[in-house]
Scaffold this active site. Sequence first.
Site, PDB file in Angstrom:
ATOM      1  N   MET A  97      71.772 -77.922  91.062  1.00 57.35           N
ATOM      2  CA  MET A  97      72.352 -78.404  89.815  1.00 57.35           C
ATOM      3  C   MET A  97      73.006 -79.763  90.049  1.00 57.35           C
ATOM      4  SD  MET A  97      74.153 -74.911  88.430  1.00 57.35           S
ATOM      5  CE  MET A  97      74.634 -74.375  90.065  1.00 57.35           C
ATOM      6  N   ILE A 181      80.349 -73.308  88.623  1.00 52.05           N
ATOM      7  CA  ILE A 181      80.644 -74.169  89.769  1.00 52.05           C
ATOM      8  C   ILE A 181      80.888 -75.577  89.238  1.00 52.05           C
ATOM      9  CG2 ILE A 181      79.967 -74.848  92.084  1.00 52.05           C
ATOM     10  CD1 ILE A 181      77.801 -72.748  92.045  1.00 52.05           C
ATOM     11  N   GLY A 184      78.387 -80.277  90.431  1.00 50.57           N
ATOM     12  CA  GLY A 184      77.228 -80.348  91.316  1.00 50.57           C
ATOM     13  C   GLY A 184      77.199 -79.231  92.325  1.00 50.57           C
ATOM     14  N   SER A 185      76.096 -78.517  92.442  1.00 52.07           N
ATOM     15  CA  SER A 185      76.094 -77.328  93.271  1.00 52.07           C
ATOM     16  C   SER A 185      74.693 -76.714  93.336  1.00 52.07           C
ATOM     17  CB  SER A 185      77.082 -76.310  92.703  1.00 52.07           C
ATOM     18  OG  SER A 185      76.937 -76.243  91.296  1.00 52.07           O
ATOM     19  N   ARG A 186      74.619 -75.481  93.835  1.00 49.18           N
ATOM     20  CA  ARG A 186      73.333 -74.828  94.024  1.00 49.18           C
ATOM     21  C   ARG A 186      73.510 -73.317  93.889  1.00 49.18           C
ATOM     22  NH1 ARG A 186      70.150 -75.452  99.789  1.00 49.18           N
ATOM     23  NH2 ARG A 186      69.432 -73.308  99.955  1.00 49.18           N
TER      24      ARG A 186
END
Length: 215
Positions: A97, A181, A184-186
């Site tokens: 993301m 989250i 920015g993340s996954r």
Amino acid sequence: MIIHREGHLIILITTLGLGLINALCAGYIPVLQPWLGIVSLVFFGLIVQFFRNPPRKIAQKNEGWIYAPADGQVVVIEETEEPEYFKEKKLQVSIFMSPLNVHVNRAAIGGTVQYTKYHPGKYLVAWHPKSSTENERTTVVIKNAKTEILLRQIAGAVARRIRYYVKEGQILEQGQEYGFIKFGSRVDLFLPLDAKVKVSIGQKVKGNVDVIATL
């Protein structure tokens, strides 16, 4: 636009901070104020859009369908060892993301929460191969009559605040929000090896819209 509750305080602080900076600039360096005003509006817009929470109802719920738990780009599809809960090989699908994506995390399947755990850790970039096991992260396992899957929220180099709102024994509906989250993340999914993947590397997906895999 619906704003996620995680953004309420940040947006308030941003509004007050930008207002104060612009007021000081207008009083002491008025020639710069118009430019600062434009920059402030752009920055404020980025913050607001990050915390947007568009309503996403699943068109057709199905115990055998695994929906995308987040908006973003598919960056990993591979068989790998899942060492924390299953302790065996699973099919991993990872969604990255960017700060421009919606950051609400949703239940890919409906079922009962079997396991949750928060892990402190590093802040490697979210697409780094080791981020799944070394970064700050949370693990949520959901089980229904057909399958059991693991969802892992992973913090990135910027995202350092993971939120999840579920506990063991809780029943989730497919598509229900379970976490968020920031910046920015996954999200990693660990699925049965015989799951049929319906997405490809590089594909952009939307939570509660795109089917990641079927059983």
